[in-house]
Design a protein around this motif. Structure first.
Motif, PDB file in Angstrom:
ATOM      1  N   ASP A 162       0.810  -1.217   0.000  1.00  0.00           N
ATOM      2  CA  ASP A 162       0.000   0.000   0.000  1.00  0.00           C
ATOM      3  C   ASP A 162       0.850   1.277   0.000  1.00  0.00           C
ATOM      4  N   LYS A 210      -0.257   3.767  -2.733  1.00  0.00           N
ATOM      5  CA  LYS A 210      -1.645   4.140  -2.438  1.00  0.00           C
ATOM      6  C   LYS A 210      -1.672   5.133  -1.281  1.00  0.00           C
ATOM      7  N   THR A 211      -0.868   4.867  -0.238  1.00  0.00           N
ATOM      8  CA  THR A 211      -0.813   5.766   0.911  1.00  0.00           C
ATOM      9  C   THR A 211      -0.204   7.111   0.522  1.00  0.00           C
TER      10      THR A 211
END
Length: 285
Positions: free
Chosen positions: A208, A211-212
């Motif tokens: 992630d 995405k983060t």
């Protein structure tokens, strides 16, 4: 011109074809992996990837040849050294890295292997009962003694420092102590896709991570836009709400009556009146 064996030409041609037919090409480190395990790993990749091992100079020749049609792929050459292989695949570099990383498993150290970290035998009981092996442990420098019917190590002892070669007698003893200091598996060094060569440090990220990062960037951009009053369809609601709050606060401070603040102004005036009356000793009935 020196004669070039036909088999070498065939291998180079196969590698070039694999590299041209697949969007992603990677160099993987196979050091320390037993041949049988390599075959098993190759079979696991077969559905989406081709793995080929050959002499390093032939791999470099093939990369040079492929670079005539895939500019940038020559950036893989610096990673061709030691025991390695070329992987050609349709799996994107990030997924390929994770897939290969899953092949990494602990393994015994062989004599001369470089310790990846301090190899330490920790204080506590060993699997051994009393016997001649206590002498072998002591010869390695381990403070071994009999304790409660078992041979025990009396204090934490580092046998090999990180970066140092593992001596033969230590390599022979470590598996008996259930210490497997080496990690073997397909270790992706670099990967090429669309003209870009990705180092493993770029590929070795949490699932992630991007995405983060993207979510944080969106949050910060929206906060900045609101702060500088930059209207967009994403900020207009926030800007209107902010403007309303600031206008309301200003109108109350300046005592400008509106239908939205009249009740607040009256309450404020009442509170101030009571405070003044209390301070002056006047009783209000």
């Amino acid at each position: 011109m020196a004669h070039v064996a036909a088999w070498k030409k065939d291998i180079v041609n196969e590698l070039v074809q694999d590299m041209l037919e697949n969007p992603v090409v990677a160099i993987v480190d196979l050091h320390g992996i037993p041949g049988q395990q390599i075959q098993s790993m190759r079979a696991g990749l077969r559905a989406h990837a081709k793995l080929k091992m050959t002499k390093n100079n032939l791999m470099i020749l093939a990369i040079d040849e492929a670079a005539k049609q895939k500019p940038g792929i020559e950036g893989l050459k610096a990673a061709v050294h030691g025991q390695c292989a070329i992987v050609a695949t349709d799996i994107d570099p990030f997924k390929l890295f994770k897939k290969l990383k899953a092949t990494m498993t602990p393994a015994p150290a062989k004599p001369g292997d470089i310790a990846p970290h301090d190899i330490t035998v920790f204080k506590g009981p060993t699997p051994f009962g009393p016997g001649p092996i206590i002498g072998e442990l002591q010869k390695l420098g381990l403070p071994a003694a009999i304790d409660a019917g078992k041979i025990a190590i009396k204090k934490d002892t580092t046998l090999v420092k990180a970066g140092q070669p593992v001596p033969a007698n230590v390599a022979a003893m470590l598996p008996k102590l259930d210490i497997l200091p080496m990690i073997v598996g397909m270790d992706l060094r670099v990967a090429y896709e669309d003209g870009v060569v990705y180092d493993k440090d770029v590929l070795n990220i949490p699932d992630d991570y991007y995405k983060t990062m993207f979510a944080t960037a969106v949050y910060n951009a929206r906060a900045l836009a609101v702060e500088i009053a930059f209207p967009t369809k994403e900020t207009i609601t926030l800007l209107v709400a902010k403007a309303f709050r600031e206008t309301m606060a200003l109108s109350i401070t300046a005592a400008i009556p509106t239908k939205e603040n009249i009740e607040i102004l009256i309450a404020k005036a009442d509170a101030q009146m009571l405070a003044l009356a209390s301070a002056s000793g006047v009783q209000i009935k």
